[in-house]
Design an enzyme around this catalytic site. Structure first.
Site, PDB file in Angstrom:
ATOM      1  CD  GLN A  94      -3.098  -1.193   0.387  1.00 27.85           C
ATOM      2  OE1 GLN A  94      -3.492  -0.265  -0.159  1.00 27.85           O
ATOM      3  NE2 GLN A  94      -3.861  -2.305   0.545  1.00 27.85           N
ATOM      4  CD  GLU A 109      -0.884 -11.284  -5.167  1.00 29.98           C
ATOM      5  OE1 GLU A 109      -1.518 -10.525  -4.356  1.00 29.98           O
ATOM      6  OE2 GLU A 109      -0.530 -10.856  -6.286  1.00 29.98           O
ATOM      7  CB  CYS A 149      -7.713   1.119  -4.472  1.00 30.75           C
ATOM      8  SG  CYS A 149      -7.293  -0.090  -5.703  1.00 30.75           S
TER       9      CYS A 149
HETATM   10  C1  LIG Z   1      -4.850  -3.929  -4.014  1.00 34.16           C
HETATM   11  S1  LIG Z   1      -3.426  -5.201  -4.041  1.00 34.16           S
HETATM   12  C2  LIG Z   1      -3.819  -5.856  -2.365  1.00 34.16           C
HETATM   13  C3  LIG Z   1      -2.682  -6.634  -1.784  1.00 34.16           C
HETATM   14  C4  LIG Z   1      -2.736  -6.740  -0.374  1.00 34.16           C
HETATM   15  N1  LIG Z   1      -4.079  -7.035   0.096  1.00 34.16           N
HETATM   16  C5  LIG Z   1      -2.211  -5.545   0.419  1.00 34.16           C
HETATM   17  O1  LIG Z   1      -3.080  -4.686   1.214  1.00 34.16           O
HETATM   18  O2  LIG Z   1      -1.012  -5.195   0.433  1.00 34.16           O
HETATM   19  C6  LIG Z   1      -4.135  -6.415  -5.118  1.00 34.16           C
HETATM   20  C7  LIG Z   1      -3.312  -7.612  -5.361  1.00 34.16           C
HETATM   21  O3  LIG Z   1      -4.139  -8.687  -6.033  1.00 34.16           O
HETATM   22  C8  LIG Z   1      -3.247  -9.268  -6.871  1.00 34.16           C
HETATM   23  N2  LIG Z   1      -4.217  -9.881  -7.886  1.00 34.16           N
HETATM   24  C9  LIG Z   1      -4.506  -9.172  -8.909  1.00 34.16           C
HETATM   25  N3  LIG Z   1      -5.365  -9.981  -9.806  1.00 34.16           N
HETATM   26  C10 LIG Z   1      -5.472 -11.067  -9.351  1.00 34.16           C
HETATM   27  C11 LIG Z   1      -6.041 -12.140  -9.501  1.00 34.16           C
HETATM   28  N4  LIG Z   1      -7.040 -12.319 -10.453  1.00 34.16           N
HETATM   29  N5  LIG Z   1      -5.955 -13.230  -8.451  1.00 34.16           N
HETATM   30  C12 LIG Z   1      -5.135 -13.277  -7.498  1.00 34.16           C
HETATM   31  N6  LIG Z   1      -4.565 -12.120  -7.224  1.00 34.16           N
HETATM   32  C13 LIG Z   1      -4.594 -11.075  -7.914  1.00 34.16           C
HETATM   33  C14 LIG Z   1      -2.044  -8.335  -7.373  1.00 34.16           C
HETATM   34  O4  LIG Z   1      -1.006  -8.891  -7.687  1.00 34.16           O
HETATM   35  C15 LIG Z   1      -2.017  -7.526  -6.088  1.00 34.16           C
HETATM   36  O5  LIG Z   1      -0.961  -8.095  -5.178  1.00 34.16           O
END
Ligand SMILES: C[S@@+](CC[C@H](N)C(=O)[O-])C[C@H]1O[C@@H](n2cnc3c(N)ncnc32)[C@H](O)[C@@H]1O
Length: 420
Positions: free
Chosen positions: A229, A276, A376
């Site tokens: 974040q 993830e 977000c």
């Molecule tokens: C907004 S970030 C949130 C990460 C974590 N929850 C944090 O707060 O640090 C979204 C995450 O979703 C992962 N992501 C995107 N599409 C995805 C999918 N279809 N399946 C699994 N992970 C995914 C990205 O790599 C990223 O790490």
């Protein structure tokens, strides 16, 4: 009605999701960039699509009381910030309205709960992650220009934390001396408690491969290539709002990144599954979990020697059984039907695009007792909430976090429950 390049006078009614000001004139809805509610402005129409026109301000005839002089010399040209024209209170108010607007229009939620808005402790110098674009031919380093893929050359950026500002200066020094690697299009940088991680890495650079950050007592290792974040000072409050005092047997953490929510969930639930897609992020999540286990064990041993002779208390902070899976959320959910009806708490924190249709279908098949949706993008949040509510979930609360001051972006946490 004005044609392209003509100007007209309008009054800005409010700020819309996406950050544009709303005005009406001559039978058209006009979206005005970098506006403040109450501004009376002369705008140039840039683009017309049916009854809708997009416009830029060419003259401020009567400024809104909420308007301030944007302090950044690149404001308007640089695509990074679009809210510097608003005082900070007005930014917070606009974001609350944006969330409410999305919940009503896109979520069909007529009476959204009150939205608790948490301001950023510092509305400047908060950004601990950055992606800088490099235009090798024109020797420019900075951000994309507003509405274009050309690079706006930025010598200083007022929203970066000091460590990233210094990193940007260092990169610019290398650019001036021709020492940036050829064919590089962009640099990703992430600041932690102990320095800056930069990708691609540079020989002899001050930046390290990875950094750490302690949040609410948990230590996280990460680097510029794994999501973390942006506004670190708000994270303890974000974690608290997303998880609070939830506890029980089984929790699921979808889109877990390097485990920001996985570790606190592991302290509250006996079993946690964290999912993830990015393998670099899950590698960090596993290390972060391992580090937390070692720290907890070390603390317990210290406790033992101090409390020698007394009854040994089970460590309240011990971690549950955690499985960190590298997979796309939709795939994992499709293979996890055996968990159906057994999940007490499910947290999802998807990227801006929100959850895919099959992700929502998979979540509904699991039928978790409680859902915490960290988002977000209020528009995709509202779209997804509509589906969850239609399937029987109750929207209990919505909290907002001003994770990205000086921009229209906002983080929100929606908590939902369902009767078993
Ligand atoms: C907004 S970030 C949130 C990460 C974590 N929850 C944090 O707060 O640090 C979204 C995450 O979703 C992962 N992501 C995107 N599409 C995805 C999918 N279809 N399946 C699994 N992970 C995914 C990205 O790599 C990223 O790490």
């Amino acid at each position: 009605m004005a044609d392209n390049n003509e100007t007209i006078e309008v009054e800005i009614e409010r700020i819309l999701p996406g950050g544009l000001g709303l005005a009406h004139a001559e039978g058209r809805t006009i979206f005005v960039a970098l506006a403040a509610p109450g501004d009376v402005v002369r705008v140039a129409i840039e683009r017309i699509r049916g009854k809708v026109a997009f416009a830029n301000i060419v003259e401020i005839l009567k400024p809104s009381p909420e308007r301030v002089e944007p302090p950044c010399p690149y404001f308007g040209r640089c695509g990074g910030c679009d809210f510097q024209q608003l005082n900070y209170q007005a930014q917070l108010k606009a974001k609350e309205e944006i969330i409410r607007d999305c919940l009503r229009r896109l979520g069909g939620i007529e009476a959204p709960p009150a939205i608790a808005m948490m301001p950023s402790p510092d509305p400047w110098q908060y950004r601990a992650r950055a992606e800088w674009q490099y235009d090798e031919i024109n020797q420019r380093l900075g951000y994309f220009q507003r509405g274009s893929r050309s690079v706006c050359d930025v010598a200083e950026c007022a929203v970066l934390v000091t460590a990233l500002e210094q990193q940007l200066e260092e990169l610019r020094g290398r650019m001036r001396s021709g020492a940036l690697p050829e064919h590089t299009r962009d640099f990703q940088a992430a600041a932690g408690d102990d320095g800056v991680s930069l990708s691609p890495g540079l020989a002899d650079a001050v930046a390290t491969r990875e950094v750490t950050r302690t949040i609410a007592g948990e230590r996280y290792h990460f680097n510029a290539e794994a999501f973390f974040q942006t506004n670190l000072a708000l994270l303890p409050a974000l974690v608290e709002s997303a998880i609070g005092n939830a506890s029980g047997d089984t929790a699921v953490d979808l889109y877990c990144g390097v485990g920001l929510f996985t570790l606190p969930l592991a302290r509250r639930f006996a079993r946690v599954a964290a999912v993830e897609a990015n393998g670099r992020a899950t590698a960090f999540a596993r290390r972060n979990l391992e580090f937390a286990r070692r720290q907890t064990a070390a603390n317990d041993n210290t406790q033992l020697s101090v409390d020698e002779g007394s009854a040994v208390q089970p460590a309240r902070s011990s971690l549950g059984d955690v499985r960190i899976v590298t997979a796309r959320v939709g795939d994992w959910l499709g293979e996890s039907l055996h968990l159906s009806g057994k999940v007490d708490f499910l947290l999802l924190d998807p990227p801006r695009t929100g959850a895919e249709n099959r992700d929502i279908a998979g979540i509904l098949a699991l039928r978790p007792r409680e859902i915490s949706y960290v988002s977000c993008d209020p528009a995709t949040l509202a779209r997804d909430l509509k589906k969850l509510i239609a399937a029987g979930y109750n929207l209990e609360s919505v909290a907002a976090f001003d994770m990205f001051p000086q921009t229209h972006h906002v983080e929100a946490v929606a908590r939902l429950t369902i009767q078993k």
